[in-house]
Design a protein around this motif. Structure first.
Motif, PDB file in Angstrom:
ATOM      1  N   ALA A   1       0.846  -1.196   0.000  1.00  0.00           N
ATOM      2  CA  ALA A   1       0.000   0.000   0.000  1.00  0.00           C
ATOM      3  C   ALA A   1       0.876   1.239   0.000  1.00  0.00           C
ATOM      4  O   ALA A   1       1.892   1.295   0.700  1.00  0.00           O
TER       5      ALA A   1
ATOM      6  N   HIS B   1      -0.038   5.269   0.413  1.00  0.00           N
ATOM      7  CA  HIS B   1      -1.036   6.316   0.629  1.00  0.00           C
ATOM      8  C   HIS B   1      -0.313   7.651   0.799  1.00  0.00           C
ATOM      9  O   HIS B   1       0.611   7.768   1.618  1.00  0.00           O
TER      10      HIS B   1
ATOM     11  N   LYS C   1      -5.126   7.054  -1.940  1.00  0.00           N
ATOM     12  CA  LYS C   1      -4.731   5.643  -1.897  1.00  0.00           C
ATOM     13  C   LYS C   1      -4.284   5.215  -3.291  1.00  0.00           C
ATOM     14  O   LYS C   1      -5.023   4.574  -4.035  1.00  0.00           O
TER      15      LYS C   1
ATOM     16  N   ASP D   1      -3.335   0.207  -2.945  1.00  0.00           N
ATOM     17  CA  ASP D   1      -4.104  -0.087  -1.736  1.00  0.00           C
ATOM     18  C   ASP D   1      -4.217  -1.586  -1.472  1.00  0.00           C
ATOM     19  O   ASP D   1      -5.279  -2.187  -1.597  1.00  0.00           O
TER      20      ASP D   1
ATOM     21  N   GLY E   1      -5.803   1.526  -7.817  1.00  0.00           N
ATOM     22  CA  GLY E   1      -4.998   1.069  -6.696  1.00  0.00           C
ATOM     23  C   GLY E   1      -5.148  -0.378  -6.324  1.00  0.00           C
ATOM     24  O   GLY E   1      -4.453  -0.868  -5.422  1.00  0.00           O
ATOM     25  N   LYS E   2      -6.058  -1.092  -6.987  1.00  0.00           N
ATOM     26  CA  LYS E   2      -6.303  -2.501  -6.681  1.00  0.00           C
ATOM     27  C   LYS E   2      -5.957  -3.372  -7.880  1.00  0.00           C
ATOM     28  O   LYS E   2      -6.033  -2.930  -9.032  1.00  0.00           O
TER      29      LYS E   2
ATOM     30  N   ARG F   1     -13.966  -1.551  -6.373  1.00  0.00           N
ATOM     31  CA  ARG F   1     -13.568  -0.248  -6.897  1.00  0.00           C
ATOM     32  C   ARG F   1     -14.180   0.023  -8.270  1.00  0.00           C
ATOM     33  O   ARG F   1     -14.385   1.174  -8.646  1.00  0.00           O
TER      34      ARG F   1
END
Length: 326
Positions: free
Chosen positions: A14, A16, A32, A35, A235-236, A293
């Motif tokens: 991660a 951030h 983020k 993430d 972010g995923k 997301r």
């Protein structure tokens, strides 16, 4: 046959970035960028990483190399956890991991001659013991990437974009790394030059036993160079599988939408196929949607998708996906 050795292991990574406001600059939230993603890169393979601009691809690559320190998670290179290493040990580890940057115009110092640019990592990491060794290695590196060693006294502005990227590749090879992050290395180049750089990277991988994380948005080129492909969104990680499997049997709706946008050279097939057009804008990584997301733009999203985040699971052997509908 046994599985190839894992060279790079990423677990729960991660990154951030805090957002601040007010006169005192109080932290009010976080962007983020990455993430909580997890995956392995096997020794000798090329893992392609694709997704829209702003999805966190470049941030993930820089965090793996510790150019950006992660907020959470672990990154292991040859079983050494880089996140928990002190700065001195990280510097030593940089001999084993390097980066080829996106912009060949901005990534080279315009005040340094090309020979000096390539020689700098040799000097910093103590690879060359003498000046004679250094000159010999610079000549060898330039020849390896297809540049005339007689040009080592020239400055970067005297080279074309493709030649500058070859200089960047030679610099990355100088420390004899095991792992190289290629951050969209062809996006700033003419189409006619892109294939040459990709072919060069492939030849170097086979000759030197290199391992790549190849970050790109051109899915056609990624299919050509990659062993496996990871698809990221906001972010995923949405999907991860072997290259041919991803292109022949995509499981995630986002992957299907990306693949539907790749032009087909056959005009008959191009007219017959159905494009998947995504509605709406990419949500802000500062305020990502609840649940999946992709739920705000997914044409198949259900109420469960909007409320519950899907697990990143192995739907078939070697085929990982984060979707409730698979």
């Amino acid at each position: 046959m046994s599985e190839p050795e894992v060279l790079v292991g990423v677990r729960g990574l991660a990154v951030h970035f805090p957002t601040r406001s007010g006169l005192l600059g109080r932290t009010t939230g976080a962007i983020k960028a990455v993430d909580g993603i997890s995956f392995d890169i096997r020794r000798g393979e090329t893992l392609g990483m694709v997704g829209e601009s702003g999805c966190g691809k470049t941030t993930a690559g820089r965090a793996i190399l510790q150019l950006i320190r992660p907020t959470a998670g672990s990154v292991t290179l040859e079983d050494v956890d880089l996140v928990r290493q002190p700065p001195a040990d990280i510097r030593r580890a940089r001999r084993r991991m390097q980066m080829v940057f996106q912009d060949p115009y901005a990534s080279l110092n315009p005040q340094m001659r090309v020979g000096e640019i390539i020689a700098r990592p040799l000097r910093v990491h103590g690879v060359a013991r003498t000046r004679a060794d250094e000159r010999r290695m610079v000549v060898e590196l330039m020849e390896k990437v297809g540049l005339d060693p007689a040009w080592r006294e020239r400055y970067p502005h005297e080279f074309s974009g493709g030649q500058r990227q070859r200089i960047g590749i030679a610099r990355a090879l100088a420390t004899k790394p095991a792992f190289i992050v290629c951050d969209e290395p062809i996006s700033a180049l003419d189409v006619s030059i892109q294939a040459q750089i990709v072919n060069l990277l492939e030849a170097l991988r086979e000759e030197l036993g290199l391992t790549y994380l190849f970050i790109a948005h051109d899915l056609g080129m990624v299919r050509h160079i990659s062993t496996r492909v990871a698809v990221m969104y906001l972010g995923k990680m949405m999907e991860l599988t072997a290259s041919e499997e991803l292109y022949e049997n995509p499981l995630h709706p986002y992957t299907k939408a990306l693949l539907s946008a790749i032009p087909i050279p056959d005009p008959v097939l191009e007219r017959a196929r159905r494009r998947i057009l995504l509605e709406g804008d990419l949500p802000s990584p500062a305020h990502p949607p609840a649940g999946c997301r992709f739920s705000t733009r997914c044409p198949l999203a259900t109420e469960r998708c909007r409320q519950e985040e899907p697990a990143f699971r192995e739907a078939a052997e070697g085929h990982w996906v984060a979707c409730h509908l698979v």
